[in-house]
Enzyme design. Sequence first.
Site, PDB file in Angstrom:
ATOM      1  N   ASP A  24      67.652  11.442  17.335  1.00 16.17           N
ATOM      2  CA  ASP A  24      67.225  10.556  18.418  1.00 16.17           C
ATOM      3  C   ASP A  24      68.232   9.419  18.536  1.00 16.17           C
ATOM      4  OD1 ASP A  24      66.085   8.759  20.182  1.00 16.17           O
ATOM      5  OD2 ASP A  24      64.051   9.084  19.449  1.00 16.17           O
ATOM      6  N   HIS A  65      67.327   1.741  19.455  1.00 14.07           N
ATOM      7  CA  HIS A  65      67.074   1.640  18.024  1.00 14.07           C
ATOM      8  C   HIS A  65      68.296   1.199  17.219  1.00 14.07           C
ATOM      9  CE1 HIS A  65      63.357   3.570  19.080  1.00 14.07           C
ATOM     10  NE2 HIS A  65      64.007   4.586  19.591  1.00 14.07           N
ATOM     11  N   ILE A  71      64.393  -1.781  17.664  1.00 16.24           N
ATOM     12  CA  ILE A  71      63.113  -1.444  17.053  1.00 16.24           C
ATOM     13  C   ILE A  71      63.210  -0.092  16.345  1.00 16.24           C
ATOM     14  CG2 ILE A  71      61.819  -2.777  18.742  1.00 16.24           C
ATOM     15  CD1 ILE A  71      61.120  -0.133  20.153  1.00 16.24           C
ATOM     16  N   GLY A 126      59.356   5.152  17.033  1.00 17.11           N
ATOM     17  CA  GLY A 126      57.943   5.428  16.818  1.00 17.11           C
ATOM     18  C   GLY A 126      57.739   6.662  15.963  1.00 17.11           C
TER      19      GLY A 126
END
Length: 297
Positions: A200, A205, A220, A223
């Site tokens: 990903d 990120h 961040i 998830g």
Amino acid sequence: MPIDAAKALAAEPRTGALSWDHKDVQLYHLGIGAGSPATDPDELRYTLESRLHVLPSFATVAGAGKPGVTGGLSMPGIEVDLARVLHGGQSLVIHRPIPATGSATATNRIAAVYDKGKAAVLVLRTEVADPDGPLWTNDAQIFIRGEGGWGGDRGPSALPHSRLRSSGGTPTEPPSGEPGRTVERPTREDQALLYRLSGDWNPLHADPEFAKVAGFERPILHGLCTYGITLKAVVDTLLGGDVTRVRSYATRFAGVVYPGETLRIRMWHTPESTRVAVSAVERDDAPVLADTIVEHT
């Protein structure tokens, strides 16, 4: 209109080949915090190839994350700004244990498109099978800010549990009473940088400037990284470390995690399922995962 719901739903499924080996599994496990302490026998089953067990959430990155959330946004009828995209929820059904090395065929399609007014929600479904039959089914619920308002189906008020969230049904109630078990899992400051090597590559990120454009003070954590950390905690704490007991796993991403924060994972356990709530310790237990359930034997 950037989203053409009719075109997206009518599009032919895309089929492609997936393959993975023990190195991919080990990298994923390290990316969700496995291997500490490094010589702990319970951790070696996630990190040592001679005794490797595959955590079912590996299904979300098998084949380097193909098609993944960003790949699904290239489907016909979908043209959106990546900075407006958030991963809203994830459902996984495991049909049989995932081998440490494997090759399979993935069939991907848009299973649903919902108009939430100020946003759109896409349900990206991936069904994976090898020559012996189905392996797993993934549903990713993708929240796209600013792309609603075309008068389409609003969909369920909350994405339901059951074996696949997009299949309809009644949302589960929040857990009540004191959890049977609570554990804390720290994340590393470089956790997102390590996890993204599993496929990903969303700059949200890793790139501070991109994160600011997307409305966050800094990059961040994925998830799906929190998703994996949480499943590992449930398996290790309540299922005796037996990854083959997991049948399905569903969650709603209720808030962000910043790398370096500590996750507080609360569990309400029954013989057939475990309800889970996850929060960020350093931000006064701000919710991170909600409406979360692991079905198991």
